[in-house]
Design an enzyme around this catalytic site. Structure first.
Site, PDB file in Angstrom:
ATOM      1  CD1 TRP A  63       0.405  -0.127   3.197  1.00  0.00           C
ATOM      2  CD2 TRP A  63      -1.597   0.832   3.474  1.00  0.00           C
ATOM      3  NE1 TRP A  63       0.296   0.240   4.521  1.00  0.00           N
ATOM      4  CE2 TRP A  63      -0.923   0.825   4.714  1.00  0.00           C
ATOM      5  CE3 TRP A  63      -2.875   1.370   3.419  1.00  0.00           C
ATOM      6  CZ2 TRP A  63      -1.501   1.357   5.877  1.00  0.00           C
ATOM      7  CZ3 TRP A  63      -3.453   1.897   4.573  1.00  0.00           C
ATOM      8  CH2 TRP A  63      -2.762   1.886   5.787  1.00  0.00           C
ATOM      9  CE1 TYR A 111      10.823  -4.475   7.888  1.00  0.00           C
ATOM     10  CE2 TYR A 111      10.274  -6.619   6.966  1.00  0.00           C
ATOM     11  CZ  TYR A 111       9.908  -5.477   7.632  1.00  0.00           C
ATOM     12  OH  TYR A 111       8.614  -5.330   8.074  1.00  0.00           O
ATOM     13  CD  GLN A 140       1.178  -3.278   3.604  1.00  0.00           C
ATOM     14  OE1 GLN A 140       1.598  -2.784   2.570  1.00  0.00           O
ATOM     15  NE2 GLN A 140       1.688  -2.958   4.788  1.00  0.00           N
ATOM     16  N   GLY A 200      -2.425  -2.810   7.950  1.00  0.00           N
ATOM     17  CA  GLY A 200      -1.516  -1.686   7.778  1.00  0.00           C
ATOM     18  C   GLY A 200      -1.246  -0.908   9.040  1.00  0.00           C
ATOM     19  CG  ASP A 202       2.236  -2.811  11.235  1.00  0.00           C
ATOM     20  OD1 ASP A 202       1.406  -2.490  10.370  1.00  0.00           O
ATOM     21  OD2 ASP A 202       3.432  -3.017  10.968  1.00  0.00           O
ATOM     22  NE  ARG A 235       9.674   0.042  14.620  1.00  0.00           N
ATOM     23  CZ  ARG A 235       9.140   0.050  13.397  1.00  0.00           C
ATOM     24  NH1 ARG A 235       8.725   1.185  12.861  1.00  0.00           N
ATOM     25  NH2 ARG A 235       9.001  -1.074  12.711  1.00  0.00           N
ATOM     26  CD  GLU A 454       7.573   4.965   9.985  1.00  0.00           C
ATOM     27  OE1 GLU A 454       7.072   3.832   9.889  1.00  0.00           O
ATOM     28  OE2 GLU A 454       8.685   5.170  10.543  1.00  0.00           O
TER      29      GLU A 454
END
Length: 518
Positions: A63, A111, A140, A200, A202, A235, A454
């Protein structure tokens, strides 16, 4: 001329669209935002797609790429088309569009979960995973058809010359078919997500109750690469991450077959974006010489089902439905009775989750939303739980009054630019032009001030997470180039209409051309 200079230069045919004159909605003081945002997209470009962030998210996200293409069309319609084409080339045989397409040149430890965790080409063989590309196995939100339509409108001549819509339409149709048939786990027509990452958002508190039933994977069984590039307090927690890993591993080990997992939730934002993309697919079909009436009819039916199953009148917004709750449904239904009144959809083992999150406001983007429900969503947006225009400028991701609210921790409170973009469209669609313009201005100001962060603290606007973030730059570009809204404001609060209008494409027809409006 270097590539950044080429992207930020204004060619003669696109001057009006690319660099609109200063107006009440595009002040002269922001004329350099286009250049700065374009530089972010150029820095994140890999040659075939755009990463959200070079360090934190070094692959292609589903997305993210849709949102990035929407902004990228203002600097390079051709590159915006390539963005979507690259993503759709990784589509599985069953129609799913994976949430990550991995770049083989990126080290495995950059990652997690990495390709060797997902094992898509082997574990996903039955579902038709690509043999030559490594992807994740989950999905997503389906923003892609909307993105494809907007990208086409940026330069219809280029799009037609390249056969862009003719190539992506079958893949988009297969993607929607997968969701509507394989993911209707509640049996009423709405799509379910089988992992929090699919929606999306999370670590939204909406997932706390269904996740509590999941035994986390042992902490020693994985290493979180995200903490190498982001503050731990911003996070998801290690406990949450362990549960994400367990869910993903169980789904993988079942061959990515749908329907048998411990997590299944009908989410309002995911379904609203599917409905919006159904309207866009109708427009794409018509552009290709087919009829779009069946798509529009489906979008209208899905809107009615969304209201029936996920609307909560007491909360004044849509809520998530947990399909694995067990027992008799106890959540509030469409009647808002709070005790399973006669309007409560009687789906065994399901219930509405009480958490108020931004996902429950996203259906405002739908042009066929009943007028009284649209009005209630606007009141909720402005009210104490989200306080947009009062204590906050951008929309918090979670209820300001909720016990789980945290202004810095990912989707548990911070404001995100993609949801701001969606709600700006929603406000504009329903005639709330002053509120839409204020939100547009807030997105532009904060994106620029935070170096395209972000996400941000909803109270202070302080940057959180990565900077130089792909969709923040892209969607700021799109809002920067959006012309003033010309239609008059509707007085939504005065209506009690509950009828879904028989048509329309709504927000998709209003000054969305982008790169070329000739």
């Amino acid at each position: 001329m270097d590539r950044t200079a080429q992207l930020t230069a204004r060619s003669t045919p696109y001057e009006t669209a690319y660099d609109p004159p200063a107006t009440a909605t595009t002040p002269a003081t922001t004329t350099s935002l286009h250049t700065r945002a374009a530089r972010v997209l150029e820095a994140n470009w890999t040659g075939a797609s755009t990463v959200p962030s070079r360090d934190l998210y070094p692959h292609q996200w589903s997305w993210d790429s849709a949102f990035i293409a929407i902004g990228l069309r203002h600097v390079s319609p051709r590159r915006a088309q390539t963005e979507l084409e690259t993503l759709l080339a990784a589509q599985w045989g069953d129609g799913r569009v994976p949430h990550i397409v991995f770049n083989p040149s990126v080290p495995l430890d950059a990652y997690f979960p990495s390709p060797d965790f997902w094992r898509s080409s082997t574990a996903g063989r039955t579902a038709g995973a690509p043999r030559t590309l490594q992807t994740s196995g989950i999905v997503q939100p389906p923003v892609h058809a909307l993105a494809a339509w907007l990208v086409h409108r940026a330069d219809p001549e280029l799009s037609r010359a390249r056969g862009f819509l003719a190539r992506v339409h079958p893949r988009l149709a297969a993607w929607h078919r997968y969701l509507l048939h394989r993911r209707d786990l509640g049996g009423a027509g709405l799509v379910s997500v089988v992992h929090p990452w699919e929606q999306g958002m999370d670590n939204s508190p909406c997932w706390d109750t269904p996740l509590a039933r999941i035994t986390p994977a042992p902490a020693r069984s994985f290493r979180r690469a995200d903490l190498d590039h982001g503050a731990a307090e911003d996070r998801p927690t290690d406990l949450d991450y362990g549960r994400y890993v367990r869910l993903a591993a169980d789904y993988r080990d079942a061959g990515y077959a749908d329907g048998g997992g411990e997590f299944a939730v009908e989410d309002p934002a995911f379904n609203a974006l599917l409905i919006a993309s159904e309207y866009a697919l109708a427009r794409i079909a018509e552009e290709l010489g087919a009829t779009g009436s069946a798509r529009r009819a489906r979008a209208q039916r899905l809107t009615a089902t969304l209201v029936e199953r996920l609307w909560d009148a007491e909360a004044g917004m849509f809520l998530c439905r947990d399909l694995r709750a067990g027992g008799t449904p106890s959540g509030r239904g469409a009647s808002g009775s709070g005790a399973g009144g006669e309007d409560e959809p009687r789906v065994p083992g399901s219930r509405l989750l009480p958490e108020r999150a931004v996902s429950g406001l996203v259906p405002l983007i739908l042009p066929g939303l009943p007028r009284d429900i649209a009005a209630a969503l606007v009141r909720t947006l402005r009210g104490p739980h989200f306080s947009v225009g009062d204590r906050t400028r951008l929309v918090p991701s979670y209820d300001l009054l909720g016990e789980a609210f945290d202004p810095h921790r990912y989707w548990r409170g911070p404001a995100w630019f993609n949801t701001g973009w969606l709600l700006e469209r929603g406000l504009r669609t329903h005639g709330e032009t002053a509120a839409a313009e204020a939100l547009r201005r807030a997105v532009l100001d904060l994106a620029d001030a935070t170096d395209f962060a972000e996400y941000v603290d909803p109270y202070t606007g302080a940057a959180c997470g990565a900077t130089g973030f792909g969709w923040t730059a892209a969607l700021a570009l799109d809002l920067y180039h959006r012309p003033a809204v010309r239609h008059a404001r509707q007085h939504l609060d005065k209506s009690t209409q509950r009828v879904v209008p028989p048509t329309d494409t709504g927000t998709f027809d209003r000054s969305d051309r982008g790169g070329h409006r000739g």
